[in-house]
Design an enzyme around this catalytic site. Structure first.
Site, PDB file in Angstrom:
ATOM      1  N   HIS A  94      59.429 -26.781  42.734  1.00  0.00           N
ATOM      2  CA  HIS A  94      58.423 -27.734  43.219  1.00  0.00           C
ATOM      3  C   HIS A  94      58.940 -28.357  44.518  1.00  0.00           C
ATOM      4  O   HIS A  94      60.137 -28.627  44.654  1.00  0.00           O
ATOM      5  CB  HIS A  94      58.159 -28.808  42.162  1.00  0.00           C
ATOM      6  N   GLU A 165      51.038 -24.252  46.953  1.00  0.00           N
ATOM      7  CA  GLU A 165      50.945 -25.713  46.969  1.00  0.00           C
ATOM      8  C   GLU A 165      51.486 -26.228  48.305  1.00  0.00           C
ATOM      9  O   GLU A 165      52.680 -26.526  48.434  1.00  0.00           O
ATOM     10  CB  GLU A 165      51.741 -26.290  45.794  1.00  0.00           C
TER      11      GLU A 165
HETATM   12  P1  PGA Z   1      48.944 -33.756  43.305  1.00  0.00           P
HETATM   13  O1  PGA Z   1      50.325 -33.059  42.938  1.00  0.00           O
HETATM   14  O2  PGA Z   1      47.872 -33.121  42.470  1.00  0.00           O
HETATM   15  O3  PGA Z   1      49.180 -35.205  42.983  1.00  0.00           O
HETATM   16  O4  PGA Z   1      48.727 -33.516  44.767  1.00  0.00           O
HETATM   17  C1  PGA Z   1      50.419 -31.702  42.677  1.00  0.00           C
HETATM   18  C2  PGA Z   1      51.860 -31.364  42.443  1.00  0.00           C
HETATM   19  O5  PGA Z   1      52.723 -31.952  43.094  1.00  0.00           O
HETATM   20  O6  PGA Z   1      52.172 -30.495  41.595  1.00  0.00           O
END
Ligand code: PGA
Length: 258
Positions: A94, A165
């Site tokens: 992450h 992401e």
């Molecule tokens: P968010 O976070 O939905 O608050 O943007 C997603 C994540 O960090 O996995």
């Protein structure tokens, strides 16, 4: 993706602040139907895993793992320990761990191999810090994917889930456009196909994460050619998370051949 349920992963991060809060949230999420066409995985902080494991309608996910299976590694958690607890998915790499805790591509790669070796399903986060107009962030994505997969055997690759992401989209950022998420997911798929062949590239499941909420979930699921969502902040708001799951459920039944 044909034959698979849409996967919605709740990344609770370092929340709720107490066990009592976690129990309350779990109770509220109890309204999610068992007959859902969606697989809902909850990734709580480690101390709440056991509590979440008691709620059989959710898949259990961990937010991190260590790469060794035993030893003098104070503070770390081994993959077999997670497996024993009933964990199915493990989030690896992450951006908060990469950015704030010094997690490198090499560490991501070691964790990925350890998780695969234990029979758990890794969820690897891939995403650029910035989008530049000339598109050089694509080479950043390619690099992250290739380094994560270094020396990973072909047989294992289709068991890995990738999340596109983009770091700038993680809340309180603003979400990517569904079209941009689609383009990046396709690029990740092509990168994997380049490394392991078209069939593996086609099979791999890719999710989107970054400021997903009850209003935008539908467009990501419909327009981004993805298999699910990784939800952070809004996964701790039961009402909002239920909306996301309901929307995924509706899309599964209406638009997708699953
Ligand atoms: P968010 O976070 O939905 O608050 O943007 C997603 C994540 O960090 O996995």
């Amino acid at each position: 993706m044909a034959g698979k349920k849409v996967l919605i992963v709740a990344n609770w991060k370092m929340y709720p602040k107490s066990l009592q809060g976690a129990r309350k949230l779990l109770n509220e999420l109890g309204r999610i139907s068992k007959k859902s066409h969606v697989e809902v995985a909850l990734a709580p902080p480690f101390p709440y895993l056991w509590e979440v494991a008691r709620h059989k309608k959710f898949s259990l996910a961990a937010q991190d793992v260590f790469w060794e299976s035993e030893g003098a590694f104070t503070g770390e958690v081994a993959p077999p320990m997670l497996k024993d607890l009933g964990v199915r998915y493990v989030i690896i790499g992450h951006s908060e761990r990469r950015r704030l805790l010094g997690e490198t591509d090499e560490m991501v790669n070691k964790k990925l191999k350890a998780v695969l070796g234990t029979g758990l399903r890794p969820i690897i986060c891939i995403g650029e810090y910035k989008r530049d107009a000339d598109g050089s962030f694509f080479s950043f994505l390619k690099d992250q994917v290739s380094k994560a997969l270094s020396k990973v055997k072909k047989d294992y690759v289709s068991r890995i889930l990738f999340v596109y992401e983009p770091v700038w989209a993680i809340s309180p950022g603003k979400p990517a456009l569904p079209g941009d998420a689609r383009e990046a997911a396709l690029f990740i798929r092509k990168t994997i196909a380049g490394l392991y062949g078209i069939n593996i590239g086609k099979k791999v499941r890719i999710l989107y994460g970054g400021s997903v909420d009850g209003r935008n979930a539908e467009s990501f699921l419909r327009e981004s050619d993805i298999s699910g969502l990784l939800v952070g902040k809004e996964s701790r708001d039961a009402e909002e998370f239920l909306k996301i799951v309901q929307c995924a459920n509706h899309i599964s039944q209406t638009y997708r051949k699953i």
